[in-house]
Enzyme design. Structure first.
Site, mmCIF file in Angstrom:
data_model
loop_
_atom_site.group_PDB
_atom_site.id
_atom_site.type_symbol
_atom_site.label_atom_id
_atom_site.label_comp_id
_atom_site.label_asym_id
_atom_site.label_seq_id
_atom_site.Cartn_x
_atom_site.Cartn_y
_atom_site.Cartn_z
ATOM 1 N N SER A 133 0.839 -1.210 0.000
ATOM 2 C CA SER A 133 0.000 0.000 0.000
ATOM 3 C C SER A 133 0.866 1.249 0.000
ATOM 4 O O SER A 133 1.858 1.323 0.711
ATOM 5 C CB SER A 133 -0.882 0.099 1.249
ATOM 6 O OG SER A 133 -1.030 -1.093 1.896
ATOM 7 N N HIS B 92 -5.674 0.002 -3.853
ATOM 8 C CA HIS B 92 -4.911 -1.161 -4.314
ATOM 9 C C HIS B 92 -5.247 -1.411 -5.792
ATOM 10 O O HIS B 92 -6.070 -2.237 -6.128
ATOM 11 C CB HIS B 92 -5.259 -2.424 -3.489
ATOM 12 C CG HIS B 92 -4.812 -2.378 -2.082
ATOM 13 N ND1 HIS B 92 -4.692 -3.499 -1.285
ATOM 14 C CD2 HIS B 92 -4.420 -1.353 -1.292
ATOM 15 C CE1 HIS B 92 -4.273 -3.150 -0.084
ATOM 16 N NE2 HIS B 92 -4.112 -1.851 -0.062
ATOM 17 N N HIS C 121 -5.543 -9.772 -0.740
ATOM 18 C CA HIS C 121 -5.298 -10.170 0.646
ATOM 19 C C HIS C 121 -6.292 -11.259 1.048
ATOM 20 O O HIS C 121 -7.405 -11.312 0.526
ATOM 21 C CB HIS C 121 -5.454 -8.967 1.582
ATOM 22 C CG HIS C 121 -4.477 -7.868 1.305
ATOM 23 N ND1 HIS C 121 -4.671 -6.950 0.294
ATOM 24 C CD2 HIS C 121 -3.297 -7.553 1.898
ATOM 25 C CE1 HIS C 121 -3.627 -6.115 0.279
ATOM 26 N NE2 HIS C 121 -2.792 -6.457 1.232
ATOM 27 N N TYR D 254 -8.040 -11.390 3.642
ATOM 28 C CA TYR D 254 -9.267 -10.847 4.248
ATOM 29 C C TYR D 254 -10.314 -10.454 3.208
ATOM 30 O O TYR D 254 -11.460 -10.186 3.551
ATOM 31 C CB TYR D 254 -8.948 -9.643 5.157
ATOM 32 C CG TYR D 254 -8.284 -8.472 4.473
ATOM 33 C CD1 TYR D 254 -8.983 -7.637 3.611
ATOM 34 C CD2 TYR D 254 -6.946 -8.192 4.712
ATOM 35 C CE1 TYR D 254 -8.366 -6.576 2.982
ATOM 36 C CE2 TYR D 254 -6.323 -7.119 4.091
ATOM 37 C CZ TYR D 254 -7.038 -6.314 3.223
ATOM 38 O OH TYR D 254 -6.421 -5.272 2.602
ATOM 39 N N GLU D 255 -9.926 -10.423 1.930
ATOM 40 C CA GLU D 255 -10.909 -10.077 0.907
ATOM 41 C C GLU D 255 -11.850 -11.239 0.611
ATOM 42 O O GLU D 255 -12.829 -11.076 -0.117
ATOM 43 C CB GLU D 255 -10.192 -9.604 -0.360
ATOM 44 C CG GLU D 255 -9.524 -8.265 -0.118
ATOM 45 C CD GLU D 255 -8.711 -7.781 -1.294
ATOM 46 O OE1 GLU D 255 -9.321 -7.323 -2.260
ATOM 47 O OE2 GLU D 255 -7.479 -7.863 -1.232
ATOM 48 N N ALA E 157 3.334 -2.327 3.769
ATOM 49 C CA ALA E 157 3.264 -1.397 4.890
ATOM 50 C C ALA E 157 2.927 -2.253 6.105
ATOM 51 O O ALA E 157 2.152 -3.209 5.991
ATOM 52 C CB ALA E 157 2.179 -0.367 4.644
ATOM 53 N N MET F 124 -0.770 -7.675 6.907
ATOM 54 C CA MET F 124 -1.854 -8.572 6.486
ATOM 55 C C MET F 124 -1.530 -9.283 5.172
ATOM 56 O O MET F 124 -2.429 -9.698 4.448
ATOM 57 C CB MET F 124 -3.157 -7.778 6.352
ATOM 58 C CG MET F 124 -3.569 -7.062 7.631
ATOM 59 S SD MET F 124 -5.028 -6.041 7.366
ATOM 60 C CE MET F 124 -5.052 -5.045 8.870
ATOM 61 N N SER F 125 -0.248 -9.390 4.844
ATOM 62 C CA SER F 125 0.126 -10.014 3.565
ATOM 63 C C SER F 125 1.471 -10.711 3.719
ATOM 64 O O SER F 125 1.866 -11.091 4.815
ATOM 65 C CB SER F 125 0.232 -8.925 2.484
ATOM 66 O OG SER F 125 1.285 -8.035 2.782
ATOM 67 N N ASN G 231 2.877 2.727 10.832
ATOM 68 C CA ASN G 231 2.247 3.117 12.108
ATOM 69 C C ASN G 231 2.861 2.244 13.197
ATOM 70 O O ASN G 231 3.418 1.184 12.882
ATOM 71 C CB ASN G 231 0.731 2.872 12.049
ATOM 72 C CG ASN G 231 0.398 1.433 11.698
ATOM 73 O OD1 ASN G 231 0.444 1.045 10.512
ATOM 74 N ND2 ASN G 231 0.094 0.623 12.694
ATOM 75 N N HIS H 5 -6.566 3.127 7.965
ATOM 76 C CA HIS H 5 -5.972 2.732 6.689
ATOM 77 C C HIS H 5 -5.431 3.962 5.940
ATOM 78 O O HIS H 5 -4.392 3.909 5.284
ATOM 79 C CB HIS H 5 -7.022 1.996 5.842
ATOM 80 C CG HIS H 5 -6.518 1.518 4.510
ATOM 81 N ND1 HIS H 5 -5.453 0.660 4.386
ATOM 82 C CD2 HIS H 5 -6.936 1.786 3.242
ATOM 83 C CE1 HIS H 5 -5.234 0.424 3.091
ATOM 84 N NE2 HIS H 5 -6.121 1.091 2.386
HETATM 85 N N1 HPA Z 1 -1.486 -4.129 11.498
HETATM 86 C C1 HPA Z 1 -1.707 -4.941 10.444
HETATM 87 N N2 HPA Z 1 -1.451 -4.580 9.201
HETATM 88 C C2 HPA Z 1 -0.934 -3.361 8.983
HETATM 89 C C3 HPA Z 1 -0.672 -2.467 10.037
HETATM 90 C C4 HPA Z 1 -0.965 -2.877 11.359
HETATM 91 O O1 HPA Z 1 -0.766 -2.146 12.349
HETATM 92 N N3 HPA Z 1 -0.168 -1.340 9.478
HETATM 93 C C5 HPA Z 1 -0.105 -1.567 8.132
HETATM 94 N N4 HPA Z 1 -0.570 -2.773 7.836
#
Ligand code: HPA
Length: 273
Positions: A31, A62, A84, A86-87, A114, A212-213, A236, A248
């Site tokens: 991302s 995306h 991903h 989760y999709e 990210a 998440m990937s 973050n 996000h």
């Molecule tokens: N958690 C999960 N996935 C992420 C995060 C997070 O804090 N930041 C960017 N992708």
């Protein structure tokens, strides 16, 4: 032939009908890193939606397409956007693009993402070279009939991230005067960000960053004998570390802000592969 391999072969047949390009390196953009095209000489673009049976991302920001071309003199395939777990796709479908890139000819897969920083010595905007991973919180992409055409039933995972490629990343970062952290990436299923208790658990089991990937893609590549390296942008601090709530949009904004330096590092590394 296994059912999943048949599905990948259909995608590959479509690919062959579009281009004869043979990439040596695959690059998956995380991302906020989707503007990478400006660093390459693009020869051909293939929107994911044009490929029969190919999983298409539903997440805003995306964008989904393969870019085929050159970084320096290296023939590459760049994935602008990934799907991903989760999709709602099966984990096998989530990693189908990696298998397709293997059929295209890649020998190296460069993973980017990210992620949330768990290691308290990290700062927002840091880069982290992935040295190892924890993937047990999502199903293995190798569950089901083994895709024997690509690899063995029980592949070794001692060196998921290639030792030589890690050294290339280290020396390149030093030459480019780009600071880079190192650590273990844990894949969480998402789409919700983790809870503070989950982040404490991840810290306790040795994770430095969460996303998440990536981990499922790395396993699939290793299964198929592709060498892997990866860099996270810490967009973050993970949930509960600073007390701030996560969004996000913030993740994308930080990755965006760091994208120029990130792209320079990725480009210089690929030129050496
Ligand atoms: N958690 C999960 N996935 C992420 C995060 C997070 O804090 N930041 C960017 N992708």
């Amino acid at each position: 032939m296994s059912r999943q391999f048949e599905k990948v072969m259909k995608c590959y047949e479509y690919y062959q009908s579009v281009t004869a390009f043979k990439p040596r390196v695959g690059l998956i953009l995380g991302s906020g890193l989707g503007n990478y095209a400006r660093n390459m000489q693009v020869e051909c673009e293939i929107p994911y939606g044009d490929i029969p049976g190919f999983p298409v991302s539903t997440v805003e920001g995306h964008d989904g397409r393969f870019l085929l071309g050159y970084i320096g003199t290296v023939p590459v395939v760049v994935m602008k956007g990934r799907v991903h777990y989760y999709e709602g796709y099966s984990i096998e479908d989530v990693v189908l693009p990696v298998r397709l890139m293997k059929l295209m000819g890649i020998e190296v897969l460069f993973l980017t993402n990210a992620s949330g920083g768990i290691n308290r010595s990290f700062h927002v905007g840091d880069f982290m070279m992935i040295t190892d991973q924890i993937s047990n919180f999502v199903p293995s992409p190798l569950i089901g009939e083994n895709v024997a055409e690509l690899g063995t039933r029980f592949p070794d995972m001692t060196h998921i991230y290639d030792v030589e490629l890690m050294e290339v990343i280290r020396t390149t970062a030093e030459e480019e005067k780009i600071q880079i952290q190192e650590g273990v990436y844990v894949q969480s299923s998402g789409p919700n960000f983790e809870s503070p208790a989950e982040i404490r658990m991840f810290a306790a089991i040795g994770a430095d960053a969460v996303g998440m990937s990536t981990a499922c893609e790395a396993i699939t590549a290793r299964h198929a004998g592709v060498r892997v390296c990866g860099i996270s942008c810490i967009s973050n601090m993970a949930c509960g570390i600073t007390g701030e709530e996560l969004s996000h949009l913030d993740v994308q904004a930080v990755a965006d802000k760091r994208s120029e330096e990130f792209e320079r590092l990725v480009t210089k590394v690929i030129e050496k592969i």
